[in-house]
Scaffold this active site. Structure first.
Site, PDB file in Angstrom:
ATOM      1  N   ALA A  61       0.870  -1.174   0.000  1.00 21.83           N
ATOM      2  CA  ALA A  61       0.000   0.000   0.000  1.00 21.83           C
ATOM      3  C   ALA A  61       0.909   1.227   0.000  1.00 21.83           C
ATOM      4  O   ALA A  61       2.060   1.162   0.443  1.00 21.83           O
ATOM      5  CB  ALA A  61      -0.886  -0.028   1.230  1.00 21.83           C
TER       6      ALA A  61
ATOM      7  N   GLY B 198       0.708  -4.867   1.051  1.00 21.59           N
ATOM      8  CA  GLY B 198      -0.553  -4.957   0.313  1.00 21.59           C
ATOM      9  C   GLY B 198      -0.406  -5.662  -1.030  1.00 21.59           C
ATOM     10  O   GLY B 198      -1.371  -6.226  -1.544  1.00 21.59           O
TER      11      GLY B 198
ATOM     12  N   GLU C  44      -0.634  -9.219  -0.225  1.00 21.26           N
ATOM     13  CA  GLU C  44      -2.034  -9.502   0.126  1.00 21.26           C
ATOM     14  C   GLU C  44      -2.915  -9.597  -1.121  1.00 21.26           C
ATOM     15  O   GLU C  44      -3.849 -10.398  -1.183  1.00 21.26           O
ATOM     16  CB  GLU C  44      -2.535  -8.417   1.092  1.00 21.26           C
ATOM     17  CG  GLU C  44      -1.810  -8.530   2.434  1.00 21.26           C
ATOM     18  CD  GLU C  44      -2.034  -7.332   3.330  1.00 21.26           C
ATOM     19  OE1 GLU C  44      -1.574  -6.222   2.971  1.00 21.26           O
ATOM     20  OE2 GLU C  44      -2.668  -7.486   4.382  1.00 21.26           O
TER      21      GLU C  44
ATOM     22  N   GLU D 168       4.959  -4.933   7.392  1.00 23.23           N
ATOM     23  CA  GLU D 168       4.202  -3.882   8.083  1.00 23.23           C
ATOM     24  C   GLU D 168       4.709  -3.582   9.483  1.00 23.23           C
ATOM     25  O   GLU D 168       4.718  -2.422   9.901  1.00 23.23           O
ATOM     26  CB  GLU D 168       2.710  -4.255   8.144  1.00 23.23           C
ATOM     27  CG  GLU D 168       1.974  -4.106   6.829  1.00 23.23           C
ATOM     28  CD  GLU D 168       2.051  -5.335   5.932  1.00 23.23           C
ATOM     29  OE1 GLU D 168       2.814  -6.264   6.237  1.00 23.23           O
ATOM     30  OE2 GLU D 168       1.326  -5.359   4.915  1.00 23.23           O
TER      31      GLU D 168
HETATM   32  N1  CAA Z   1       4.552   3.213  -0.959  1.00 28.35           N
HETATM   33  C1  CAA Z   1       4.907   4.346  -1.570  1.00 28.35           C
HETATM   34  N2  CAA Z   1       6.026   4.469  -2.316  1.00 28.35           N
HETATM   35  C2  CAA Z   1       6.796   3.395  -2.445  1.00 28.35           C
HETATM   36  C3  CAA Z   1       6.483   2.151  -1.845  1.00 28.35           C
HETATM   37  C4  CAA Z   1       5.284   2.087  -1.076  1.00 28.35           C
HETATM   38  N3  CAA Z   1       4.873   0.962  -0.486  1.00 28.35           N
HETATM   39  N4  CAA Z   1       7.448   1.264  -2.148  1.00 28.35           N
HETATM   40  C5  CAA Z   1       8.335   1.913  -2.917  1.00 28.35           C
HETATM   41  N5  CAA Z   1       7.948   3.189  -3.107  1.00 28.35           N
HETATM   42  C6  CAA Z   1       8.630   4.226  -3.872  1.00 28.35           C
HETATM   43  C7  CAA Z   1       9.858   4.750  -3.117  1.00 28.35           C
HETATM   44  O1  CAA Z   1       9.463   5.712  -2.157  1.00 28.35           O
HETATM   45  C8  CAA Z   1      10.635   5.340  -4.265  1.00 28.35           C
HETATM   46  O2  CAA Z   1      10.073   6.586  -4.617  1.00 28.35           O
HETATM   47  P1  CAA Z   1      11.045   7.846  -4.930  1.00 28.35           P
HETATM   48  O3  CAA Z   1      11.834   7.421  -6.150  1.00 28.35           O
HETATM   49  O4  CAA Z   1      10.093   8.947  -5.197  1.00 28.35           O
HETATM   50  O5  CAA Z   1      11.901   8.035  -3.726  1.00 28.35           O
HETATM   51  C9  CAA Z   1      10.365   4.362  -5.420  1.00 28.35           C
HETATM   52  O6  CAA Z   1       9.174   3.673  -5.041  1.00 28.35           O
HETATM   53  C10 CAA Z   1      11.459   3.346  -5.604  1.00 28.35           C
HETATM   54  O7  CAA Z   1      11.690   2.708  -4.364  1.00 28.35           O
HETATM   55  P2  CAA Z   1      13.127   2.626  -3.659  1.00 28.35           P
HETATM   56  O8  CAA Z   1      13.979   3.783  -4.097  1.00 28.35           O
HETATM   57  O9  CAA Z   1      12.906   2.470  -2.194  1.00 28.35           O
HETATM   58  O10 CAA Z   1      13.691   1.307  -4.307  1.00 28.35           O
HETATM   59  P3  CAA Z   1      14.724   0.284  -3.680  1.00 28.35           P
HETATM   60  O11 CAA Z   1      15.087  -0.660  -4.751  1.00 28.35           O
HETATM   61  O12 CAA Z   1      15.804   0.977  -2.959  1.00 28.35           O
HETATM   62  O13 CAA Z   1      13.858  -0.507  -2.554  1.00 28.35           O
HETATM   63  C11 CAA Z   1      11.937  -1.671  -1.707  1.00 28.35           C
HETATM   64  C12 CAA Z   1      12.757  -1.297  -2.949  1.00 28.35           C
HETATM   65  C13 CAA Z   1      12.754  -2.604  -0.814  1.00 28.35           C
HETATM   66  C14 CAA Z   1      10.686  -2.393  -2.200  1.00 28.35           C
HETATM   67  C15 CAA Z   1      11.565  -0.390  -0.933  1.00 28.35           C
HETATM   68  O14 CAA Z   1      11.001   0.556  -1.832  1.00 28.35           O
HETATM   69  C16 CAA Z   1      10.570  -0.606   0.160  1.00 28.35           C
HETATM   70  O15 CAA Z   1      10.929  -1.107   1.219  1.00 28.35           O
HETATM   71  N6  CAA Z   1       9.300  -0.224  -0.050  1.00 28.35           N
HETATM   72  C17 CAA Z   1       8.271  -0.324   0.946  1.00 28.35           C
HETATM   73  C18 CAA Z   1       7.791  -1.767   1.111  1.00 28.35           C
HETATM   74  C19 CAA Z   1       6.771  -1.858   2.210  1.00 28.35           C
HETATM   75  O16 CAA Z   1       7.049  -1.579   3.358  1.00 28.35           O
HETATM   76  N7  CAA Z   1       5.539  -2.286   1.867  1.00 28.35           N
HETATM   77  C20 CAA Z   1       4.470  -2.423   2.803  1.00 28.35           C
HETATM   78  C21 CAA Z   1       3.658  -1.157   2.843  1.00 28.35           C
HETATM   79  S1  CAA Z   1       2.505  -1.160   4.160  1.00 28.35           S
HETATM   80  C22 CAA Z   1       1.175  -2.037   3.595  1.00 28.35           C
HETATM   81  O17 CAA Z   1       1.140  -2.525   2.478  1.00 28.35           O
HETATM   82  C23 CAA Z   1       0.061  -2.128   4.586  1.00 28.35           C
HETATM   83  C24 CAA Z   1      -1.047  -3.006   4.237  1.00 28.35           C
HETATM   84  O18 CAA Z   1      -1.085  -4.170   4.550  1.00 28.35           O
HETATM   85  C25 CAA Z   1      -2.182  -2.500   3.543  1.00 28.35           C
END
Ligand code: CAA
Length: 257
Positions: free
Chosen positions: A66, A111, A114, A134
């Protein structure tokens, strides 16, 4: 329709949905959920639909979760509304009467995982990474992960993944039963085409009925679930598919459904 965030392509009853926000690793926000709802309106109304393939744009991510920038400022009430809305959309995808296959082509987190769990099965490319991270954000899965992950991989492994936020690679996902196949990323698209043709060849009503027997039965006690199977099995004999399938067998020809 917001075609920019969900791309829909259809061929011979196979719908291919691509979440298209590659710069944000296809993170799920309101626009993606709204576009998915619109696509589901058309899929639910499509009597010729045989299968759905769901993937993410680019070669880095299926869906990285998400949208954290969307959730960051949410109040509890707003978070509840966001989750309820996403769950309703995800449930519509899960309840489609055709096989829904996640083509997991990279990060499949939160998400995103999921959403993949609400698909009937999943094929992963060898660079795919799965996880429910999460707890590292101070929350728990909110799009069904605490319920669908244990049903897919068992409670012990689900609890481990959810409480540690540990990410796993495609081969571990295969080993624990989170995905059905793993293949080199370059071969995923060709496999998807082959798979689509295989899925389209099965008797569509029988496939939808099997899905219903399986999922509805899993929510019931064993005797009720077996009684449900018996009723649905009998119902198959009221349609054209059973007559055609069995006639084709006896006549030593391919069935035409
Ligand atoms: N939400 C919003 N933006 C996201 C995102 C997310 N879940 N995942 C990645 N992005 C964005 C980053 O912010 C980045 O944007 P910018 O270029 O504007 O900075 C772009 O995507 C590329 O990501 P990274 O630069 O971080 O890429 P990376 O290769 O270094 O890392 C990654 C990749 C490990 C997937 C890392 O992006 C990451 O950890 N993302 C978050 C993953 C996460 O925590 N997901 C769970 C979300 S909570 C949820 O989903 C709750 C639920 O159950 C509903």
């Amino acid at each position: 329709m917001s075609e920019s965030v969900i791309d829909l392509q259809e061929r011979d009853g196979i719908a291919r949905l691509t979440v298209n926000r590659p710069k944000a690793l296809n993170a799920l926000n309101d626009a993606v959920l709204a576009a998915l709802d619109e696509v589901l309106d058309s899929l639910e109304a499509n009597a010729g639909l045989r299968a759905v393939l769901l993937t993410g744009a680019g070669d880095k991510a299926f869906i990285a979760g998400a949208d954290i920038t969307r959730m960051r400022e949410q109040t509890p009430r707003e978070a509840q509304e966001f989750a309820r809305r996403a769950l309703a959309t995800i449930k519509r995808l899960e309840h489609l009467p055709v096989p829904v296959v996640a083509l997991v082509n990279g990060f499949c987190l939160g998400g995103g995982c999921e959403l993949a769990l609400a698909c009937d099965w999943a094929v992963a490319s060898d660079n795919a990474v799965f996880g429910q991270p999460e707890v590292q954000l101070g929350i728990i899965p909110g799009f069904g992960g605490t319920q669908r992950l244990p049903r897919r991989v068992g409670p012990a492994m689900a609890l481990e993944l959810i409480t540690t936020g540990r990410k796993i690679d495609a081969n571990e996902a295969l080993r624990i039963g989170l995905v059905n196949r793993v293949m080199p990323q370059a071969e995923l698209d060709a496999y998807a085409e082959e798979l689509a043709d295989q899925l389209a060849a099965s008797a569509p009503q029988a496939v939808g009925t099997a899905k219903r027997a399986l999922y509805d039965g899993m929510d019931q006690d064993m005797d009720s679930a077996l009684a449900l199977e018996t009723s649905l099995f009998a119902l198959c004999f009221a349609g054209d598919e059973q007559a055609e399938g069995m006639a084709a067998f006896v006549e030593k020809r391919r069935a035409r459904f």
